[in-house]
Design an enzyme around this catalytic site. Structure first.
Site, PDB file in Angstrom:
ATOM      1  N   ASP A 189      33.695  35.032  39.273  1.00  9.70           N
ATOM      2  CA  ASP A 189      32.353  34.103  39.296  1.00  9.70           C
ATOM      3  C   ASP A 189      32.101  33.374  40.350  1.00  9.70           C
ATOM      4  OD1 ASP A 189      30.676  32.703  37.240  1.00  9.70           O
ATOM      5  OD2 ASP A 189      31.462  30.996  37.974  1.00  9.70           O
ATOM      6  N   GLU A 248      30.287  38.504  41.426  1.00 11.17           N
ATOM      7  CA  GLU A 248      29.260  37.918  41.170  1.00 11.17           C
ATOM      8  C   GLU A 248      28.468  37.224  42.428  1.00 11.17           C
ATOM      9  OE1 GLU A 248      26.885  34.377  38.503  1.00 11.17           O
ATOM     10  OE2 GLU A 248      28.818  34.234  39.358  1.00 11.17           O
TER      11      GLU A 248
END
Length: 486
Positions: A189, A248
């Site tokens: 993330d 990401e």
């Protein structure tokens, strides 16, 4: 032999909205275990699970208080181990989220920092700069003694200081904990945001930019993150079985994105440039070409994704189910790895009419004009949803989009995905473009020919070959077809 991840189809499970195993209205790990046969039958290669760690759930699990345990809302650590093992028994790999940019404000480290100890694990300073939160509003919150801490997202998600050796050591230990438990990789993330520019300079009102559909400001995508990803790649490579890292990474260009997947860094990076391309033949061809070229320049596969838990579902973005079905065949025909967000295979649209009092996304609470609740509505398993008092209401109109309603119906989007994922395994090769009428795309890969009509009007795209699969009548407006050529 090609590494499994280079052409894998990876299915994103947003855990709290996938399947409810204990009847409390919130999806959980038991629910995922119960649906493993469904996922194996769909034809995917791996499952990416959104965070299920101990959390106050201020950002639905992306605010982690304990990275080595499972929140009781989702089950237990034993449930996680059983899910990993059972998934492997079905031939499915498991990828879990890791959230390294920030912790929860309830994390023991931050609670210690609030008491004035070891604050250098986070980013505290005596006065804030002018940075803004991605969720809206200031990126700084003041604590009782007058100092301010940085949070690029919600105030309950304080940013870690990745210059601190304890932070780096702790996350390498966390990676090893889950690798030892058997996971096959990590989705990282905010992989682009962990390292901030030296001195935390003001950016000024003219320094902000809006890129590819999400607020990305200049203090993101700093080169310092790559040293971290190289260290993590060494950890991944120390385990057997091709364990992977997926970034990401919101990067301004495909060239910048390719830096995250150099041979000694992560294995894949989400292709948001493709996700946000409009339903336009020239625009899609341009982003496909640039994606393949830049990823290929560092020896990596490109990835293709149409929706996820942070963006409006592509049925709604593109304006019709017909376009979404055609986009699925286009995407699954491309070389590289594809991601399917839960519900893509059912043709689910964005839910745009959720009552305001039920919308709980912290992004919307800070910025009323945004919000991600509409793409997180629980998956409809049966005509009556299959949920008891779900945490977000399932629209009655989804009855005929449910798994129960679509299962076995050859006209359904579910069966289109099942057939496409089965056929996808039978072809390979580089992409070769063919001449085609304006507003259409035609390309081949080995003995597969893919034709896509994006014009909104019928087009003559019949190649005189064997039809394998079509989203609609071949050549119809907003349709795609797969053909077998000699």
């Amino acid at each position: 032999m090609t590494a499994w991840w280079r052409d894998a189809v990876i299915y994103q499970v947003y855990v709290r909205s996938f399947a409810d195993g204990d009847g409390d209205g919130v999806g959980d790990l038991i629910g995922v275990r119960d649906r493993l046969p469904y996922l194996a039958g769909l034809g995917v290669d791996a499952i990416w699970l959104t965070p299920f760690y101990t959390s106050p759930m201020a950002d639905f699990g992306y605010d982690v208080a304990d990275y080595r345990d499972v929140d009781p809302l989702f089950g237990t650590l034993a449930d996680a181990k059983a899910l990993i093992d059972e998934a492997h028994g079905h031939g499915l790999r498991i990828i879990v989220d890791i959230v390294p940019n920030h912790t929860s404000s309830a994390h023991p480290w931050f609670q210690e920092a609030l008491r004035g100890h070891n604050r250098d694990r986070y980013i505290f300073r005596d006065a804030p700069n002018d940075w803004e939160s991605i969720f809206g509003g200031p990126a700084w919150t003041q604590v009782d003694d007058g100092q301010w801490y940085l949070h690029l997202f919600d105030s309950s998600q304080p940013d870690l200081n990745w210059e601190h050796p304890e932070v780096r050591a702790e996350f390498e230990s966390i990676l090893r904990f889950w690798l030892d438990l058997g996971v096959d990789g990590f989705r990282v993330d905010v992989a682009h945001g962990m390292v901030k520019p030296a001195g935390l300079p003001d950016i000024g009102h003219t320094g902000q930019t809006r890129l590819i559909g999400n607020d990305v400001v200049p203090y993101f995508d700093n080169d310092g993150v790559h040293e971290i990803h190289r260290a993590w790649r060494r950890v991944l490579d120390s385990y057997p079985g091709e364990r992977i890292g997926v970034a990401e990474a919101w990067a301004p260009t495909p060239e910048r994105l390719s830096l995250y997947v150099r041979p000694d860094e992560l294995h894949q990076a989400f292709n948001f440039h493709f996700l946000f391309a409009p339903w336009d033949a020239a625009a899609l061809r341009e982003v496909i070409d640039s994606s393949l070229a830049t990823a290929g320049s560092v020896g990596a596969p490109s990835t293709w994704v149409l929706s996820n838990h942070d963006v409006k579902r592509h049925v709604t973005r593109y304006g019709s189910l017909a376009r979404a079905r055609a986009a699925a065949l286009l995407t699954l025909a491309l070389p590289g790895s594809a991601y399917v967000y839960q519900g893509d295979e059912l043709g689910l649209p964005e839910v745009l009419d959720l009552p305001a009092e039920l919308q709980r996304d912290p992004q919307r609470l800070r910025d009323p004009d945004s919000g991600r609740d509409g793409c997180r509505v629980p998956l409809p398993w049966t005509r009556d949803s299959g949920w008891r008092d779900p945490w977000l209401p399932v629209p009655p109109a989804w009855s005929e989009l449910s798994v129960e309603a679509q299962d076995g119906d050859h006209r359904s989007t579910l069966e289109l995905y099942r057939q496409a994922l089965r056929l996808r395994r039978t072809f390979s090769g580089d992409l070769v473009w063919h001449d085609s009428p304006e507003g259409t795309l035609v390309f081949s890969r080995g003995d597969l020919l893919c034709t896509v009509n994006l014009t909104g009007e019928p087009a003559d795209l019949a190649p005189g070959a064997e039809l394998l699969l079509s989203s609609d009548v071949p050549g119809a407006a907003d349709s795609a077809a797969w053909w077998k050529v000699k």
